[in-house]
Design an enzyme around this catalytic site. Structure first.
Site, PDB file in Angstrom:
ATOM      1  N   CYS A   1       0.836  -1.194   0.000  1.00 37.23           N
ATOM      2  CA  CYS A   1       0.000   0.000   0.000  1.00 37.23           C
ATOM      3  C   CYS A   1       0.878   1.254   0.000  1.00 37.23           C
ATOM      4  CB  CYS A   1      -0.971  -0.027   1.179  1.00 37.23           C
ATOM      5  SG  CYS A   1      -2.330   1.163   1.008  1.00 37.23           S
TER       6      CYS A   1
ATOM      7  N   GLU B   1      -1.987  -8.798   4.024  1.00 33.90           N
ATOM      8  CA  GLU B   1      -1.969  -9.258   5.429  1.00 33.90           C
ATOM      9  C   GLU B   1      -3.335  -9.157   6.087  1.00 33.90           C
ATOM     10  OE1 GLU B   1      -1.820  -4.896   5.951  1.00 33.90           O
ATOM     11  OE2 GLU B   1      -1.000  -6.313   4.481  1.00 33.90           O
TER      12      GLU B   1
ATOM     13  N   HIS C   1      -3.771  -4.726   0.716  1.00 35.28           N
ATOM     14  CA  HIS C   1      -3.214  -5.205   1.982  1.00 35.28           C
ATOM     15  C   HIS C   1      -3.413  -6.724   2.085  1.00 35.28           C
ATOM     16  CE1 HIS C   1      -2.125  -1.595   4.387  1.00 35.28           C
ATOM     17  NE2 HIS C   1      -2.958  -0.993   3.548  1.00 35.28           N
TER      18      HIS C   1
END
Length: 252
Positions: free
Chosen positions: A120, A226, A224
């Protein structure tokens, strides 16, 4: 750069997000923070997560000496002053000192060929560090792109499609040129930095993935991974850390 032998886990530096948060010390306590999902993803992929706080630029060489790889994480917007634009008031949580520190960290990583992954804001910094430009509000050019509005749950559950070039690393990682990702950004890269090429785009044309065209192993994503719970998203971290192991063994 430390060496990976006998199953030792590589040390993966992760940049921190400096921000003011309420604690018992006051309503605005200056803190270095990191979403634990970054650390969890690195650990599950076989690495040791190491938090990198913004300190003196003079210490950057020492940081890189400790690391086998670098993840430039998400966070606040990049100050337009850093990429040579007038601040139009559409950037949030900017910290010029942090921007300059992390750009210097990226330059040192490139100089040392330290494998690097930008996520990001991290993708954006990788481009700005080498002359890339940003859109301070992507919705002025891409009005139909999902907006980061609503509750945290609503924002985290938003999805859009990214299409990859057939010859890029991401098509190999995800075993497809078509991938569904989350939407947690209101700015985007307008032009990539020197030494990078765009390899993934949203349906409306936003650059969503980049990779290095040089000998430096570096790549970045606008989403993102994660924060996505699909086991498929862990493949990006696993690929990154396995590539570090492979690159290190080639040097031995």
């Amino acid at each position: 750069m430390s060496t990976i032998f006998n199953g030792n886990r590589p040390k993966i530096g992760i940049s921190s997000w400096r921000r003011d948060l309420p604690t018992f010390l006051g309503e605005k306590t200056d803190l270095f923070t990191l979403d634990p999902d970054y650390a969890k993803s690195v650990w599950l992929a076989g690495g040791i997560p190491v938090l990198i706080p913004q300190t003196s630029i003079d210490l950057i060489q020492d940081y890189v000496d400790l690391l086998d790889g670098l993840i430039v994480s998400g966070g606040g917007d990049i100050s337009p002053l850093v990429y040579g634009e007038v601040d139009t008031g559409q950037s949030y949580d900017v910290n010029v000192e942090t921007d300059r520190f992390e750009i210097a960290l990226i330059h040192e990583a490139a100089k040392r060929n330290l494998p690097t992954l930008g996520i990001c804001r991290g993708l954006q910094l990788l481009q700005v560090a080498f002359g890339g430009k940003m859109l301070q509000d992507l919705h002025e050019k891409f009005p139909n792109h999902p907006k980061t509005k609503g509750s945290a749950e609503e924002i985290l559950n938003q999805r859009h499609v990214v299409d990859f070039s057939e010859d890029c690393m991401f098509a190999q990682i995800y075993r497809s040129t078509h991938h569904i990702v989350n939407t947690i950004h209101h700015q985007c890269v307008q032009s990539v930095g020197k030494g990078f090429r765009p390899v993934g785009w949203s349906e409306d044309g936003i650059i969503e993935a980049v990779e290095s065209e040089t000998s430096w192993f570096a790549l970045g994503v606008q989403w993102h991974p994660e924060k996505m719970k699909s086991p498929q998203e862990q493949e990006l971290f696993r690929y990154f850390i396995q590539s570090i192991d492979h690159l290190t063994k080639k040097k031995v």
